[in-house]
Design a protein around this motif. Structure first.
Motif, PDB file in Angstrom:
ATOM      1  N   PRO A  14       0.819  -1.215   0.000  1.00 37.04           N
ATOM      2  CA  PRO A  14       0.000   0.000   0.000  1.00 37.04           C
ATOM      3  C   PRO A  14       0.850   1.262   0.000  1.00 37.04           C
ATOM      4  N   GLY A  15       0.423   2.241  -0.761  1.00 37.25           N
ATOM      5  CA  GLY A  15       1.059   3.554  -0.710  1.00 37.25           C
ATOM      6  C   GLY A  15       0.224   4.463   0.158  1.00 37.25           C
ATOM      7  N   HIS A  16       0.069   4.103   1.432  1.00 34.00           N
ATOM      8  CA  HIS A  16      -0.969   4.639   2.302  1.00 34.00           C
ATOM      9  C   HIS A  16      -0.363   5.439   3.442  1.00 34.00           C
ATOM     10  N   VAL A  17      -0.912   6.629   3.686  1.00 32.77           N
ATOM     11  CA  VAL A  17      -0.485   7.473   4.801  1.00 32.77           C
ATOM     12  C   VAL A  17      -1.445   7.263   5.967  1.00 32.77           C
ATOM     13  N   LEU A  18      -0.891   6.961   7.129  1.00 32.94           N
ATOM     14  CA  LEU A  18      -1.697   6.775   8.333  1.00 32.94           C
ATOM     15  C   LEU A  18      -1.782   8.095   9.092  1.00 32.94           C
ATOM     16  N   ALA A  19      -2.981   8.656   9.171  1.00 28.14           N
ATOM     17  CA  ALA A  19      -3.189   9.871   9.965  1.00 28.14           C
ATOM     18  C   ALA A  19      -3.596   9.551  11.391  1.00 28.14           C
ATOM     19  N   GLY A  20      -3.912   8.289  11.645  1.00 25.64           N
ATOM     20  CA  GLY A  20      -4.315   7.856  12.979  1.00 25.64           C
ATOM     21  C   GLY A  20      -4.563   6.373  12.976  1.00 25.64           C
ATOM     22  N   PRO A  21      -4.826   5.784  14.144  1.00 24.75           N
ATOM     23  CA  PRO A  21      -5.005   4.327  14.223  1.00 24.75           C
ATOM     24  C   PRO A  21      -6.167   3.815  13.387  1.00 24.75           C
ATOM     25  N   GLY A  22      -7.167   4.652  13.163  1.00 30.32           N
ATOM     26  CA  GLY A  22      -8.307   4.220  12.363  1.00 30.32           C
ATOM     27  C   GLY A  22      -7.990   4.015  10.905  1.00 30.32           C
ATOM     28  N   ASP A  23      -6.825   4.519  10.477  1.00 30.83           N
ATOM     29  CA  ASP A  23      -6.434   4.361   9.080  1.00 30.83           C
ATOM     30  C   ASP A  23      -5.721   3.044   8.801  1.00 30.83           C
ATOM     31  N   ALA A  24      -5.485   2.262   9.840  1.00 30.05           N
ATOM     32  CA  ALA A  24      -4.830   0.962   9.659  1.00 30.05           C
ATOM     33  C   ALA A  24      -5.889  -0.062   9.270  1.00 30.05           C
ATOM     34  N   ARG A  25      -6.141  -0.169   7.974  1.00 26.79           N
ATOM     35  CA  ARG A  25      -7.177  -1.054   7.444  1.00 26.79           C
ATOM     36  C   ARG A  25      -6.605  -1.950   6.361  1.00 26.79           C
ATOM     37  N   THR A  26      -7.349  -2.980   6.023  1.00 31.61           N
ATOM     38  CA  THR A  26      -6.899  -3.918   4.997  1.00 31.61           C
ATOM     39  C   THR A  26      -6.948  -3.247   3.625  1.00 31.61           C
ATOM     40  N   PRO A  27      -6.219  -3.795   2.645  1.00 29.34           N
ATOM     41  CA  PRO A  27      -6.276  -3.221   1.295  1.00 29.34           C
ATOM     42  C   PRO A  27      -7.696  -3.150   0.734  1.00 29.34           C
ATOM     43  N   ALA A  28      -8.490  -4.185   0.950  1.00 28.09           N
ATOM     44  CA  ALA A  28      -9.848  -4.181   0.402  1.00 28.09           C
ATOM     45  C   ALA A  28     -10.725  -3.128   1.066  1.00 28.09           C
ATOM     46  N   ALA A  29     -10.480  -2.853   2.342  1.00 30.69           N
ATOM     47  CA  ALA A  29     -11.244  -1.810   3.022  1.00 30.69           C
ATOM     48  C   ALA A  29     -10.822  -0.424   2.539  1.00 30.69           C
ATOM     49  N   LEU A  30      -9.534  -0.262   2.279  1.00 31.11           N
ATOM     50  CA  LEU A  30      -9.045   1.028   1.791  1.00 31.11           C
ATOM     51  C   LEU A  30      -9.475   1.277   0.347  1.00 31.11           C
ATOM     52  N   HIS A  31      -9.427   0.229  -0.464  1.00 33.95           N
ATOM     53  CA  HIS A  31      -9.650   0.375  -1.904  1.00 33.95           C
ATOM     54  C   HIS A  31     -10.621  -0.704  -2.388  1.00 33.95           C
ATOM     55  N   PRO A  32     -11.910  -0.463  -2.273  1.00 34.45           N
ATOM     56  CA  PRO A  32     -12.900  -1.495  -2.627  1.00 34.45           C
ATOM     57  C   PRO A  32     -12.819  -1.940  -4.081  1.00 34.45           C
ATOM     58  N   ALA A  33     -12.403  -1.056  -4.978  1.00 40.18           N
ATOM     59  CA  ALA A  33     -12.345  -1.428  -6.400  1.00 40.18           C
ATOM     60  C   ALA A  33     -10.969  -1.913  -6.830  1.00 40.18           C
ATOM     61  N   PHE A  34      -9.901  -1.326  -6.279  1.00 39.15           N
ATOM     62  CA  PHE A  34      -8.552  -1.568  -6.801  1.00 39.15           C
ATOM     63  C   PHE A  34      -7.585  -1.997  -5.697  1.00 39.15           C
ATOM     64  N   HIS A  35      -7.904  -3.108  -5.042  1.00 37.34           N
ATOM     65  CA  HIS A  35      -7.040  -3.599  -3.965  1.00 37.34           C
ATOM     66  C   HIS A  35      -6.196  -4.799  -4.381  1.00 37.34           C
ATOM     67  N   GLY A  36      -6.321  -5.252  -5.621  1.00 38.36           N
ATOM     68  CA  GLY A  36      -5.567  -6.421  -6.053  1.00 38.36           C
ATOM     69  C   GLY A  36      -4.238  -6.067  -6.684  1.00 38.36           C
ATOM     70  N   SER A  37      -3.576  -7.094  -7.225  1.00 41.20           N
ATOM     71  CA  SER A  37      -2.399  -6.913  -8.073  1.00 41.20           C
ATOM     72  C   SER A  37      -1.197  -6.294  -7.376  1.00 41.20           C
ATOM     73  N   TYR A  38      -1.029  -6.509  -6.102  1.00 42.60           N
ATOM     74  CA  TYR A  38       0.152  -6.058  -5.359  1.00 42.60           C
ATOM     75  C   TYR A  38       0.094  -4.592  -4.981  1.00 42.60           C
ATOM     76  N   ASP A  39      -0.377  -3.712  -5.881  1.00 42.75           N
ATOM     77  CA  ASP A  39      -0.496  -2.298  -5.541  1.00 42.75           C
ATOM     78  C   ASP A  39      -1.612  -1.677  -6.382  1.00 42.75           C
ATOM     79  N   TRP A  40      -2.022  -0.475  -5.982  1.00 39.81           N
ATOM     80  CA  TRP A  40      -3.205   0.157  -6.569  1.00 39.81           C
ATOM     81  C   TRP A  40      -3.055   0.363  -8.059  1.00 39.81           C
ATOM     82  N   HIS A  41      -1.922   0.941  -8.484  1.00 33.33           N
ATOM     83  CA  HIS A  41      -1.788   1.252  -9.902  1.00 33.33           C
ATOM     84  C   HIS A  41      -1.744  -0.006 -10.762  1.00 33.33           C
ATOM     85  N   SER A  42      -1.137  -1.080 -10.249  1.00 30.67           N
ATOM     86  CA  SER A  42      -1.096  -2.321 -11.030  1.00 30.67           C
ATOM     87  C   SER A  42      -2.492  -2.911 -11.186  1.00 30.67           C
TER      88      SER A  42
END
Length: 349
Positions: A33-61
């Motif tokens: 993930p290329g993800h910035v944590l602003a607080g503990p609530g931001d520590a989520r799974t890839p699918a929770a962060l990106h419902p459409a584009f959480h596959g393929s190792y990273d978002w852009h892929s």
């Protein structure tokens, strides 16, 4: 995954590329993930962060893997992978999943998320989906495409300098992909902004030595993608003189480094594996640039020969290790399609 001798996109190769992409576009892990944590609530799974584009190792892929699937489906709507591709797009691109992506981009911490590489690919995907008679996928993605188009409009005027590296931060690559969306969407304002930015960044470039290529983790040629960007954005009357100045030695196969495929020593290393992508992306650019030249132009034969050399070096390694497998087929598809672009400058996938 070696292509037909003519190095063109065949239904069989397209089906194999689609099978590769179907194997990773919905695969959540491993994930970078290329993800910035602003607080503990931001520590989520890839699918929770990106419902459409959480596959393929990273978002852009995941985004450009989805583009590959859409492109194959549009080119070969009756191909063996077509039902699986339709099911994947139906599951992935819904108003709800895209709303989750939009919410992510609305966060203050996401201002620079995936800039500019992922931005370019998202607009490239939106352009491809807009060409389908089925409107549901394009309509679902439209709110996110609108956000990304606005991000370009906000960012480019304040970006005083281009980024010329051979990785995701390269600005010419992003302009090149965004140009397809701007034309397809008939967004004259964005088209003008992209062209004016390219001229501001690259218009005075001349005698490019390409001495820094290839870098150890490049998957783009900073020289060739700049030329391809300008080919796509400028009318032929402006592009021709610019290209003459930018790479004046092409007829003599110089700079020599652009004509030699990169050597890849460890395909299990994600950074070194980038060099397979460099060979494929160079082939794409070389073919597109050669097609923009007249049939008797002395630069055309060496460009086309170099493209074939780069394809031969890159295509056998599209599969084999996940570090390359999750993205290389996209650039292979670009390269193989560019081989059919023999009708002069203009839009070319």
């Amino acid at each position: 995954m070696t292509p037909a001798p003519a190095s063109t996109l065949t239904p069989d190769i397209a089906a194999r590329f689609a099978a590769v992409a179907l194997g990773h576009v919905g695969r959540e892990y491993p994930n970078k993930p290329g993800h910035v944590l602003a607080g503990p609530g931001d520590a989520r799974t890839p699918a929770a962060l990106h419902p459409a584009f959480h596959g393929s190792y990273d978002w852009h892929s995941c985004v450009h893997g989805t583009w590959l699937l859409a492109r194959v489906l549009r080119l070969f709507p009756d191909g063996p992978q077509a039902p699986a591709i339709r099911a994947r797009l139906d599951a992935q691109l819904t108003p709800a999943t895209v709303a989750g992506e939009c919410a992510y981009f609305d966060a203050p911490t996401a201002r620079g998320f995936e800039r500019p590489y992922g931005w370019g690919w998202l607009l490239k995907l939106a352009d491809e989906l807009a060409a389908f008679p089925e409107r549901r996928w394009s309509e679902a993605l439209a709110p996110l495409a609108g956000i990304i188009a606005r991000r370009f409009a906000e960012f480019l005027p304040v970006a005083a300098y281009p980024v010329r590296v051979g990785t995701h931060f390269n600005t010419a690559f992003a302009l090149r992909l965004a140009a397809d969306y701007a034309e397809g969407a008939r967004d004259a304002g964005l088209q003008t902004l992209l062209r004016d930015t390219a001229l501001r960044w690259y218009g005075d470039d001349a005698d490019c030595p390409a001495w820094g290529e290839p870098g150890g983790d490049d998957f783009l040629s900073s020289a060739l993608i700049e030329a391809e960007c300008m080919r796509r954005l400028l009318p032929p009357a402006l592009f021709g003189p610019w290209f003459d100045r930018f790479l004046p030695g092409l007829a003599a196969a110089r700079p020599a480094t652009l004509f030699r495929p990169a050597t890849v020593t460890d395909r299990s290393d994600g950074k070194i594996a980038h060099l397979d992508g460099l060979n494929l992306s160079r082939a794409w650019c070389l073919r597109a640039l050669a097609a923009a030249l007249g049939p008797d132009d002395p630069r055309r034969p060496p460009l086309r020969a170099a493209a074939e050399d780069h394809l031969a070096a890159g295509l056998p390694h599209v599969t084999g290790d996940y570090m390359g497998e999750h993205w290389l087929a996209t650039f292979a598809l670009l390269a193989l399609e560019a081989g059919a672009a023999e009708d002069g400058p203009g839009k070319s996938s």
